[in-house]
Scaffold this motif. Structure first.
Motif, PDB file in Angstrom:
ATOM      1  N   ASP A   1       0.746  -1.306   0.072  1.00 42.19           N
ATOM      2  CA  ASP A   1      -0.230   0.077  -0.050  1.00 42.19           C
ATOM      3  C   ASP A   1       0.694   1.407  -0.094  1.00 42.19           C
ATOM      4  OD1 ASP A   1       0.950  -0.198   2.528  1.00 42.19           O
ATOM      5  OD2 ASP A   1      -1.034  -0.501   3.568  1.00 42.19           O
ATOM      6  N   GLY A   2       2.268   1.021   0.111  1.00 44.57           N
ATOM      7  CA  GLY A   2       3.029   2.244  -0.181  1.00 44.57           C
ATOM      8  C   GLY A   2       3.223   2.786   1.374  1.00 44.57           C
ATOM      9  N   GLU A   3       4.087   3.953   1.450  1.00 46.28           N
ATOM     10  CA  GLU A   3       4.115   4.548   2.632  1.00 46.28           C
ATOM     11  C   GLU A   3       3.395   5.640   2.929  1.00 46.28           C
ATOM     12  OE1 GLU A   3       8.570   5.570   2.518  1.00 46.28           O
ATOM     13  OE2 GLU A   3       9.093   3.473   3.067  1.00 46.28           O
ATOM     14  N   GLY A   4       3.272   5.841   4.002  1.00 47.84           N
ATOM     15  CA  GLY A   4       2.351   6.915   4.263  1.00 47.84           C
ATOM     16  C   GLY A   4       2.522   7.814   5.703  1.00 47.84           C
TER      17      GLY A   4
ATOM     18  N   THR B   1       4.044   1.814   6.207  1.00 47.10           N
ATOM     19  CA  THR B   1       2.756   1.145   5.559  1.00 47.10           C
ATOM     20  C   THR B   1       1.700   1.224   6.510  1.00 47.10           C
ATOM     21  OG1 THR B   1       3.430  -1.051   6.059  1.00 47.10           O
ATOM     22  CG2 THR B   1       4.295  -0.249   4.018  1.00 47.10           C
ATOM     23  N   GLN B   2       0.672   0.779   5.772  1.00 45.51           N
ATOM     24  CA  GLN B   2      -0.693   0.754   6.543  1.00 45.51           C
ATOM     25  C   GLN B   2      -0.722  -0.197   7.428  1.00 45.51           C
ATOM     26  OE1 GLN B   2      -4.266   0.959   4.347  1.00 45.51           O
ATOM     27  NE2 GLN B   2      -5.555   1.425   6.378  1.00 45.51           N
TER      28      GLN B   2
ATOM     29  N   TRP C   1      -4.231   6.809   9.028  1.00 44.24           N
ATOM     30  CA  TRP C   1      -3.220   6.802   7.986  1.00 44.24           C
ATOM     31  C   TRP C   1      -3.528   7.115   6.569  1.00 44.24           C
ATOM     32  CZ3 TRP C   1      -2.357   4.300   3.556  1.00 44.24           C
ATOM     33  CH2 TRP C   1      -1.114   3.813   2.902  1.00 44.24           C
TER      34      TRP C   1
ATOM     35  N   LYS D   1      -1.995   7.791   2.772  1.00 46.42           N
ATOM     36  CA  LYS D   1      -1.012   7.474   1.789  1.00 46.42           C
ATOM     37  C   LYS D   1      -0.097   8.811   1.501  1.00 46.42           C
ATOM     38  CE  LYS D   1       0.524   4.712  -2.183  1.00 46.42           C
ATOM     39  NZ  LYS D   1      -0.105   3.786  -3.280  1.00 46.42           N
ATOM     40  N   THR D   2       1.408   8.831   1.275  1.00 49.11           N
ATOM     41  CA  THR D   2       2.029   9.893   0.862  1.00 49.11           C
ATOM     42  C   THR D   2       2.023   9.971  -0.507  1.00 49.11           C
ATOM     43  OG1 THR D   2       3.296   9.374   2.694  1.00 49.11           O
ATOM     44  CG2 THR D   2       4.203  11.091   1.166  1.00 49.11           C
TER      45      THR D   2
ATOM     46  N   ARG E   1       3.561  10.599  -4.247  1.00 53.46           N
ATOM     47  CA  ARG E   1       4.941  10.346  -4.663  1.00 53.46           C
ATOM     48  C   ARG E   1       5.350  11.467  -5.543  1.00 53.46           C
ATOM     49  NH1 ARG E   1       7.094   4.324  -4.046  1.00 53.46           N
ATOM     50  NH2 ARG E   1       5.735   3.834  -2.354  1.00 53.46           N
TER      51      ARG E   1
END
Length: 106
Positions: free
Chosen positions: A23-26, A77-78, A101, A103-104, A106
């Motif tokens: 889920d990517g970083e956040g 991540t979440q 949470w 998502k950041t 990109r």
């Protein structure tokens, strides 16, 4: 010697759960309500120290007989953020832990 295992049977197969999709970083924002015990803030911050993490922001307020702590942590991540929230909930004298949470981009 032990006899060779028959791996062709269903009983010998091991079920593997696939990992959660990335889920990517956040940014994780934790809000913790705890009893007014002096050690509770150290326990909360100690959890992040054990994970070699430095929160971006920490704020603590004492209101009546409770401590409110707000923490912001980037780069999780979440799934990882939820694991940390569960660990915060397991701390002694912690009453409520809320996690937000996002998502950041990109």
């Amino acid at each position: 010697m032990y006899p060779a295992a028959d791996l062709s049977t269903d009983a010998a197969r091991v079920a593997v759960t696939p990992p959660a999709p990335d889920d990517g970083e956040g940014r994780s924002e934790y809000r913790v309500l705890a009893n007014t015990v002096p050690q509770v803030i150290l326990r909360i911050l100690g959890l992040f120290a054990q994970l070699d993490m430095l929160p971006r922001r920490v704020r603590m307020d004492v209101v009546d007989d409770m401590i409110w702590v707000a923490l912001t942590v980037d780069g999780l991540t979440q799934h990882r953020a939820e694991i940390i929230a569960a660990k915060l909930r397991a701390l002694i004298d912690t009453e409520v832990v809320d996690l937000t949470w996002a998502k950041t981009p990109r």
